[in-house]
Write an enzyme that holds these catalytic residues in place. Structure first.
Site, PDB file in Angstrom:
ATOM      1  N   ARG A   7       0.676  -1.261   0.211  1.00 24.99           N
ATOM      2  CA  ARG A   7       0.201   0.245  -0.479  1.00 24.99           C
ATOM      3  C   ARG A   7       1.224   1.753   0.411  1.00 24.99           C
ATOM      4  NH1 ARG A   7      -4.949  -1.619   4.363  1.00 24.99           N
ATOM      5  NH2 ARG A   7      -6.124  -2.377   2.719  1.00 24.99           N
ATOM      6  N   GLY A  46     -12.120  -4.082   2.141  1.00 22.45           N
ATOM      7  CA  GLY A  46     -13.419  -3.716   2.339  1.00 22.45           C
ATOM      8  C   GLY A  46     -13.999  -2.923   1.234  1.00 22.45           C
TER       9      GLY A  46
HETATM   10  C1  3PG Z   1      -8.498  -1.780   5.095  1.00 26.69           C
HETATM   11  O1  3PG Z   1      -7.836  -1.987   5.315  1.00 26.69           O
HETATM   12  O2  3PG Z   1      -9.530  -2.611   4.091  1.00 26.69           O
HETATM   13  C2  3PG Z   1      -8.726   0.018   4.919  1.00 26.69           C
HETATM   14  O3  3PG Z   1      -6.936   0.824   5.010  1.00 26.69           O
HETATM   15  C3  3PG Z   1      -9.171   0.142   5.534  1.00 26.69           C
HETATM   16  O4  3PG Z   1      -9.307  -0.306   6.923  1.00 26.69           O
HETATM   17  P1  3PG Z   1     -10.724   0.132   8.466  1.00 26.69           P
HETATM   18  O5  3PG Z   1     -10.919  -1.933   8.369  1.00 26.69           O
HETATM   19  O6  3PG Z   1     -10.445  -0.309   9.673  1.00 26.69           O
HETATM   20  O7  3PG Z   1     -11.394   1.313   7.719  1.00 26.69           O
END
Ligand code: 3PG
Length: 391
Positions: free
Chosen positions: A36, A370
């Site tokens: 990332r 997500g």
């Molecule tokens: C992830 O790892 O999917 C993103 O960085 C979002 O993180 P979060 O689910 O803690 O918002």
């Protein structure tokens, strides 16, 4: 989609605030996958090269607001950036209480934005503070595009210019190509442990794909729905009717779920457990299914070879243990060899891609988990909504 693009703007002498997703896995004080960060560098260097003063922030983990903790600090990320950029980089933690200097060509990383009170709730006061720091807001955190937080959404309401960064647009383009304008046949592979966490995407995909392939604990619930036993395997009894509905929907559309004819079982989840391949009809009470068998995987490979679009989220077996990794390995390599446009996303999926060393052979590996799922479910992501509104 009407969204302003970082690459079209005049950045000379401008103060630019970039929201990246630098939420990387860290173990024993080391970043285990910098994907990332590496993916976020193009927007950062673009802005620096064009003569902007650049501030970047990100979340890391899910810390409690208002309480600093060392484990969730961005300091390791900043060390990584220092080693990968030819520009001065410094971490600023107290930007809210102390003014800081920044000049064109400099990069400042603002400490984990989830330490800030009001970040998660998208509080106006905090969003306005972020907006007051810069002239231009760059949303580059596609992995966090499904969150409506002060640094991903609120800031865009109050700043002069809100645009999308290079990574954000690349992600969007790949997801649109695979999900909105797919070449057919289109297949989706959805693995992972629970149907409940992916029911919505399974349901949406079953309206679109020509073949839906399920793996992992999700497959166990579908195996039950097909009328077979899964022994002591993890599955979700209450979701068997939902799995049946999905199978029916696929068959009514002339689409299909490839037959699962054999599976690889053990008696307990253990690195030294012996793997035994069984016909699906022979799974006994004390068996746990940890992978798909060769015949089942061959069916999947055939689908992969025929496909023109492949969407992949989640492994099909417990690939962390070599004796249960064959299914995921064979499938991963087939996707890498395929001529189709292949889009992969999700943490476990990236781990499989890294383990079997095929990152360069997948058409697009998304940094999102997500957000990838929510986009695939057809939801409007808040970050896209606000960027379109601010166009
Ligand atoms: C992830 O790892 O999917 C993103 O960085 C979002 O993180 P979060 O689910 O803690 O918002």
């Amino acid at each position: 989609m009407n969204i302003k693009r970082l690459v079209d703007l005049n950045l000379k002498d401008k103060r630019v605030f970039i929201r990246s997703d630098l939420n990387v896995p860290i173990q024993d004080g080391k970043i285990t996958s910098p994907k990332r960060i590496l993916a976020s560098i193009p927007s950062i260097t673009f802005a620096l090269q064009k003569g902007a003063s650049v501030m970047v922030t990100s979340h890391l983990g899910r810390p409690e607001e208002g309480k600093f903790n060392d484990n969730d600090s961005l300091k390791l990320v900043v060390e990584f950036l220092k080693n990968h950029l030819d520009y001065p980089v410094r971490l600023v933690s107290d930007w809210d209480s102390k003014p800081f200097d920044i000049t064109p060509g400099q990069l400042i990383v603002l400490e984990n934005c989830r330490f800030n009170i009001g970040e998660k709730r998208n509080e106006e006061v905090l969003a306005k503070k972020y907006a007051s720091l810069a002239d231009i807001f760059v949303m580059d955190a596609f992995g966090t595009a499904h969150r409506k937080e002060a640094s991903t959404y609120g800031i865009a309401e109050y700043i002069d210019i809100a645009c999308a960064g290079i990574l954000f647009l690349a992600e969007l383009e790949a997801l649109e190509k695979a999900l909105l304008n797919p070449s057919r046949p289109m297949i989706a592979i959805v693995g992972g442990s629970k149907v409940s966490s992916k029911l919505s995407i399974l349901d949406t995909l079953s309206d679109k794909v020509d073949q839906l392939i399920v793996g992992g604990g999700i497959a166990n619930t579908f195996i039950k729905a097909m009328g077979f036993e899964v022994g002591s395997s993890m599955y979700e009894e209450e979701l068997v009717p939902a799995a049946k509905k999905i199978i029916d929907k696929l068959s009514k559309r002339g689409a299909s779920l490839p037959v699962i004819s054999d599976v690889v079982c053990g008696k307990k989840l253990d690195a030294n457990e012996r793997a035994i391949t069984k016909n699906i009809k022979d799974v006994s009470q004390d068996d746990m299914i940890f992978d798909l068998g060769k015949d089942s995987v061959d069916e999947i490979v055939k689908c992969i070879h025929n496909a023109k679009t492949i969407i992949w989220n989640g492994p099909i077996g417990v690939f962390e243990f070599d004796q249960f990794a064959k299914g995921t390995e064979t499938m991963t390599k087939a996707i890498a060899d395929a001529s189709a446009f292949s889009l992969a996303g999700g943490g476990d999926t990236i781990a499989a891609i890294e383990k079997f060393n095929v990152a360069n052979d997948i058409s697009y590996v998304s940094t999102a988990g997500g957000a990838f799922l929510e986009f695939a479910e057809g939801k409007k992501l808040p970050a896209i909504e606000i960027l379109e509104r601010r166009f």
